[in-house]
Design an enzyme around this catalytic site. Structure first.
Site, PDB file in Angstrom:
ATOM      1  N   CYS A 288      40.367  87.397  67.442  1.00 33.96           N
ATOM      2  CA  CYS A 288      39.366  86.352  67.213  1.00 33.96           C
ATOM      3  C   CYS A 288      39.309  85.990  65.730  1.00 33.96           C
ATOM      4  O   CYS A 288      38.722  86.707  64.921  1.00 33.96           O
ATOM      5  CB  CYS A 288      37.997  86.824  67.705  1.00 33.96           C
ATOM      6  SG  CYS A 288      36.694  85.613  67.441  1.00 33.96           S
TER       7      CYS A 288
ATOM      8  N   CYS B 197      35.820  85.319  64.361  1.00 29.38           N
ATOM      9  CA  CYS B 197      35.053  86.550  64.119  1.00 29.38           C
ATOM     10  C   CYS B 197      35.550  87.265  62.860  1.00 29.38           C
ATOM     11  O   CYS B 197      34.759  87.736  62.051  1.00 29.38           O
ATOM     12  CB  CYS B 197      35.202  87.532  65.284  1.00 29.38           C
ATOM     13  SG  CYS B 197      35.058  86.780  66.909  1.00 29.38           S
ATOM     14  N   ASP B 198      36.860  87.390  62.719  1.00 32.09           N
ATOM     15  CA  ASP B 198      37.403  88.322  61.735  1.00 32.09           C
ATOM     16  C   ASP B 198      38.177  87.671  60.586  1.00 32.09           C
ATOM     17  O   ASP B 198      38.536  88.361  59.632  1.00 32.09           O
ATOM     18  CB  ASP B 198      38.329  89.330  62.442  1.00 32.09           C
ATOM     19  CG  ASP B 198      37.563  90.159  63.479  1.00 32.09           C
ATOM     20  OD1 ASP B 198      36.380  90.449  63.224  1.00 32.09           O
ATOM     21  OD2 ASP B 198      38.141  90.497  64.523  1.00 32.09           O
TER      22      ASP B 198
END
Ligand code: NDP
Length: 317
Positions: free
Chosen positions: A140, A143-144
């Site tokens: 992701c 997300c990261d």
């Protein structure tokens, strides 16, 4: 043989942000929800290190910590949180029948499906090693990606997700190398063009991942192979992103609930949490192939609980 059949007002299947948010709302509305956690209690976020984009956590929070807090919040209002997973359902009649591990049978007035989706991975040992170590493998980018700002990353995949995520990373990272296994994209033309026109994205066609390389549990690069020439080379990077699709966890519902061609649950009415079966609602990634965020999952969990409450009220419960 079934044990004694249990009757519940509201059964929630799944324990990610969608399921726990549905539980918090359902419990506070006196629906006495029972929540089954499923095979991966806490869901996909338990494989994420740091969550920095969920509103309210000024300093960020780890995925597992956030899920423990959500569970505790659901229990605070007396949600009955149980270990176990649903193996079978029968939504053909007015009573929604659900079986837990093929044994226990539950009859639920309302069901909220929050079974999520699972990211696909390549399956290489080295990929799984750095994923588990939290050392630079992620599925992701939204997300990261931020953890790799100012660094070089590699992303594998050629669909719309991969293109969107590569473009997202290109705004954060100095360089993004995209590994495409065929000589063309699967993504829509417009998404593929956007990637091709981004100067700090390099696309390697006919290229597969041989191994994720690293030191001390941290990714340092990727060895790739051209599947036409057999040539291998190493690409330095600190982050390796896998964007080769997701599998929605909806298999057990397919005989009763309308799914799209990729297996995602279809909303019966856009803008609601309703499925085609009255009294059965869906929230989170089981119906979302576009956003896939904890905050959107939580939002749809809230919607599903509110709709379940209205459904029960209309039935005079
Ligand atoms: P897709 O299934 O569309 O694409 C998966 C990609 O991963 C394919 O290019 C495939 O390659 C590649 N792939 C699969 N396995 C491997 C492997 N082992 N090694 C290397 N590459 C691999 O998944 P997406 O998640 O991209 O999209 C899912 C759906 O969501 C699609 O319908 C998409 O259009 C939609 N979507 C829409 C968005 C938007 O409109 N903004 C954003 C994101 C998704 P190959 O092509 O060779 O099979």
């Amino acid at each position: 043989m079934s044990e004694e059949i249990e009757k519940v007002k509201c059964l929630i299947i799944g324990s990610g942000p969608a399921g726990y948010t549905a539980a918090i709302y359902a419990a506070r509305a006196n629906m006495e929800p029972v929540l089954y956690q499923g095979m991966q209690p806490g869901g996909q976020l338990t494989t994420t290190n740091e969550v920095e984009n969920f509103p309210g956590y000024e300093d960020g929070v780890t995925g597992p910590e956030m899920m423990m807090q959500l569970e505790a919040q659901a229990k605070r209002f007396d949600t009955d949180v149980r270990n176990g997973w649903v193996t079978k359902v029968d939504f053909s009649g007015p009573v929604h029948k659900v079986w837990i591990e093929d044994k226990k049978e539950i009859h639920a007035d309302t069901v909220i499906i929050s079974t999520g989706a699972s990211a696909k991975y390549l399956g290489l040992d080295s990929e799984q090693h750095y994923l588990e170590a939290g050392g630079g493998v992620s599925a992701c980018a939204v997300c990261d990606g931020f953890f790799y700002r100012g660094q070089e990353t590699v992303i594998v995949g050629a669909g719309d997700s991969a293109c969107e995520e590569a473009h997202y990373l290109s705004n954060i990272c100095t360089k993004v190398t995209m590994l495409v296994r065929r000589d063309e994209f699967r993504a829509s033309k417009i998404m593929a063009e956007r990637v091709k026109n981004t100067t700090n994205i390099e696309i390697l066609f006919n290229t597969e991942t041989d191994e994720v390389l690293g030191e001390n549990d941290l990714v340092t690069g990727v060895r790739v192979k051209n599947n036409q020439t057999g040539e291998t080379k190493e690409i330095p990077c600190t982050g390796f992103f896998v964007a080769i699709g997701h599998n929605p966890n909806t298999e057990i519902f397919k005989d009763y609930i309308n799914l799209d061609e990729a297996g995602y649950i279809e909303y019966a009415e856009p803008g609601t949490a309703k499925t085609n079966v009255p009294g059965v609602f869906v929230s989170g990634d089981a119906a979302d192939k576009t956003y896939r965020q904890a905050i959107t999952a939580a939002g749809t969990g809230c919607m599903a609980a509110l709709e379940a409450e209205r459904y029960l009220a209309a039935k005079g419960h």
